[in-house]
Motif scaffolding. Structure first.
Motif, PDB file in Angstrom:
ATOM      1  N   GLY A  83       1.088  -1.228  -0.008  1.00  0.00           N
ATOM      2  CA  GLY A  83       0.065  -0.090   0.199  1.00  0.00           C
ATOM      3  C   GLY A  83       0.805   1.088  -0.114  1.00  0.00           C
ATOM      4  O   GLY A  83       0.679   2.212  -0.814  1.00  0.00           O
ATOM      5  N   GLU A  84       1.874   1.397   0.911  1.00  0.00           N
ATOM      6  CA  GLU A  84       2.603   2.517   0.775  1.00  0.00           C
ATOM      7  C   GLU A  84       3.543   2.646  -0.526  1.00  0.00           C
ATOM      8  O   GLU A  84       3.622   3.868  -0.731  1.00  0.00           O
ATOM      9  CB  GLU A  84       3.628   2.395   1.971  1.00  0.00           C
ATOM     10  N   THR A  85       3.951   1.521  -1.073  1.00  0.00           N
ATOM     11  CA  THR A  85       4.688   1.738  -2.361  1.00  0.00           C
ATOM     12  C   THR A  85       3.589   2.081  -3.608  1.00  0.00           C
ATOM     13  O   THR A  85       3.743   2.968  -4.230  1.00  0.00           O
ATOM     14  CB  THR A  85       5.070   0.286  -3.014  1.00  0.00           C
ATOM     15  N   PHE A  86       2.362   1.825  -3.333  1.00  0.00           N
ATOM     16  CA  PHE A  86       1.314   2.359  -4.296  1.00  0.00           C
ATOM     17  C   PHE A  86       1.174   3.698  -4.097  1.00  0.00           C
ATOM     18  O   PHE A  86       1.028   4.615  -5.143  1.00  0.00           O
ATOM     19  CB  PHE A  86       0.087   1.548  -4.103  1.00  0.00           C
ATOM     20  N   ASN A  87       1.149   4.252  -2.796  1.00  0.00           N
ATOM     21  CA  ASN A  87       0.806   5.417  -2.625  1.00  0.00           C
ATOM     22  C   ASN A  87       1.991   6.588  -3.143  1.00  0.00           C
ATOM     23  O   ASN A  87       1.804   7.484  -3.698  1.00  0.00           O
ATOM     24  CB  ASN A  87       0.623   5.838  -1.160  1.00  0.00           C
ATOM     25  N   LYS A  88       3.241   5.889  -2.902  1.00  0.00           N
ATOM     26  CA  LYS A  88       4.425   6.724  -3.565  1.00  0.00           C
ATOM     27  C   LYS A  88       4.502   6.827  -4.992  1.00  0.00           C
ATOM     28  O   LYS A  88       4.666   7.715  -5.451  1.00  0.00           O
ATOM     29  CB  LYS A  88       5.736   6.163  -2.811  1.00  0.00           C
ATOM     30  N   LEU A  89       3.903   5.618  -5.592  1.00  0.00           N
ATOM     31  CA  LEU A  89       4.053   5.661  -7.251  1.00  0.00           C
ATOM     32  C   LEU A  89       2.857   6.648  -7.503  1.00  0.00           C
ATOM     33  O   LEU A  89       3.209   7.392  -8.689  1.00  0.00           O
ATOM     34  CB  LEU A  89       3.490   4.267  -7.686  1.00  0.00           C
ATOM     35  N   VAL A  90       1.642   6.723  -6.926  1.00  0.00           N
ATOM     36  CA  VAL A  90       0.792   7.763  -7.266  1.00  0.00           C
ATOM     37  C   VAL A  90       1.129   9.229  -6.912  1.00  0.00           C
ATOM     38  O   VAL A  90       0.947   9.997  -7.960  1.00  0.00           O
ATOM     39  CB  VAL A  90      -0.578   7.308  -6.345  1.00  0.00           C
ATOM     40  N   GLY A  91       1.987   9.321  -5.888  1.00  0.00           N
ATOM     41  CA  GLY A  91       2.554  10.617  -5.542  1.00  0.00           C
ATOM     42  C   GLY A  91       3.682  11.229  -6.706  1.00  0.00           C
ATOM     43  O   GLY A  91       3.704  12.090  -7.104  1.00  0.00           O
ATOM     44  N   THR A  92       4.272  10.122  -7.247  1.00  0.00           N
ATOM     45  CA  THR A  92       5.562  10.584  -8.337  1.00  0.00           C
ATOM     46  C   THR A  92       4.850  10.680  -9.828  1.00  0.00           C
ATOM     47  O   THR A  92       5.539  11.545 -10.432  1.00  0.00           O
ATOM     48  CB  THR A  92       6.467   9.559  -8.453  1.00  0.00           C
ATOM     49  N   GLY A  93       3.764  10.405  -9.899  1.00  0.00           N
ATOM     50  CA  GLY A  93       3.036  10.625 -11.187  1.00  0.00           C
ATOM     51  C   GLY A  93       3.422   9.769 -12.262  1.00  0.00           C
ATOM     52  O   GLY A  93       3.317   9.879 -13.572  1.00  0.00           O
ATOM     53  N   ASP A  94       4.049   8.459 -11.794  1.00  0.00           N
ATOM     54  CA  ASP A  94       4.357   7.601 -12.744  1.00  0.00           C
ATOM     55  C   ASP A  94       3.008   7.125 -13.477  1.00  0.00           C
ATOM     56  O   ASP A  94       2.102   7.000 -12.825  1.00  0.00           O
ATOM     57  CB  ASP A  94       5.178   6.354 -12.070  1.00  0.00           C
ATOM     58  N   SER A  95       3.324   6.601 -14.752  1.00  0.00           N
ATOM     59  CA  SER A  95       2.145   5.995 -15.222  1.00  0.00           C
ATOM     60  C   SER A  95       1.722   4.656 -14.693  1.00  0.00           C
ATOM     61  O   SER A  95       2.626   3.591 -14.503  1.00  0.00           O
ATOM     62  CB  SER A  95       2.436   5.705 -16.685  1.00  0.00           C
ATOM     63  N   LEU A  96       0.729   4.483 -14.126  1.00  0.00           N
ATOM     64  CA  LEU A  96      -0.018   3.238 -13.622  1.00  0.00           C
ATOM     65  C   LEU A  96      -1.067   2.777 -14.573  1.00  0.00           C
ATOM     66  O   LEU A  96      -1.709   3.383 -15.251  1.00  0.00           O
ATOM     67  CB  LEU A  96      -0.518   3.587 -12.265  1.00  0.00           C
ATOM     68  N   HIS A  97      -0.881   1.412 -14.757  1.00  0.00           N
ATOM     69  CA  HIS A  97      -1.845   0.686 -15.792  1.00  0.00           C
ATOM     70  C   HIS A  97      -2.911  -0.188 -14.813  1.00  0.00           C
ATOM     71  O   HIS A  97      -2.261  -0.964 -13.989  1.00  0.00           O
ATOM     72  CB  HIS A  97      -0.914  -0.088 -16.754  1.00  0.00           C
TER      73      HIS A  97
END
Length: 129
Positions: A83-97
């Motif tokens: 969950g924390e990794t997901f939260n960080k990915l969202v915060g970086t603006g990386d492309s999620l699929h």
């Protein structure tokens, strides 16, 4: 946070199967895996991998689903060991699929592919899709 899935270009019956899944599982929320393992092996092993959740890879929980026209809006919150990794990915603006775990059937007489069952959703990032 929200993610969106356009059901219009999906296969026949997709929207109805997603709605059935939501009805069955939204009360408790349902889980998403981050970068799930590729589905390989025998047909029996592939099916087993599609229908199970690897709890070590859980990153989010879908808490609500809204359908407007052909577009699903999934409200998600970070959850589980990633969950924390997901939260960080969202915060970086990386492309999620977002991908759908879907069982399909094929009618050889009409060449139509139809959704038989929707099992869940996965979230991937980077080159993992």
């Amino acid at each position: 946070m929200n993610f969106y899935v356009d059901a219009n270009p999906k296969i026949l019956g997709y929207k109805e199967k997603v709605l059935e899944l939501v009805e069955r599982r939204i009360k408790d929320g349902f889980l998403c895996e981050l970068n799930p393992e590729p589905i390989t092996g025998s047909p029996a092993k592939q099916l087993a991998n599609v229908v199970r959740i690897d709890h070590k890879r859980v990153c989010a929980k879908i808490t609500d689903v809204i359908l407007v026209g052909d577009v699903f809006t999934f409200q998600v919150s970070p959850h589980g060991p990633l969950g924390e990794t997901f939260n960080k990915l969202v915060g970086t603006g990386d492309s999620l699929h977002v991908s759908t775990r879907l069982g399909c059937g094929y009618n050889k007489n009409t060449t139509a592919v139809k959704a038989i069952e929707v099992f869940g959703f996965d979230i991937s990032y980077g080159d993992m899709q």
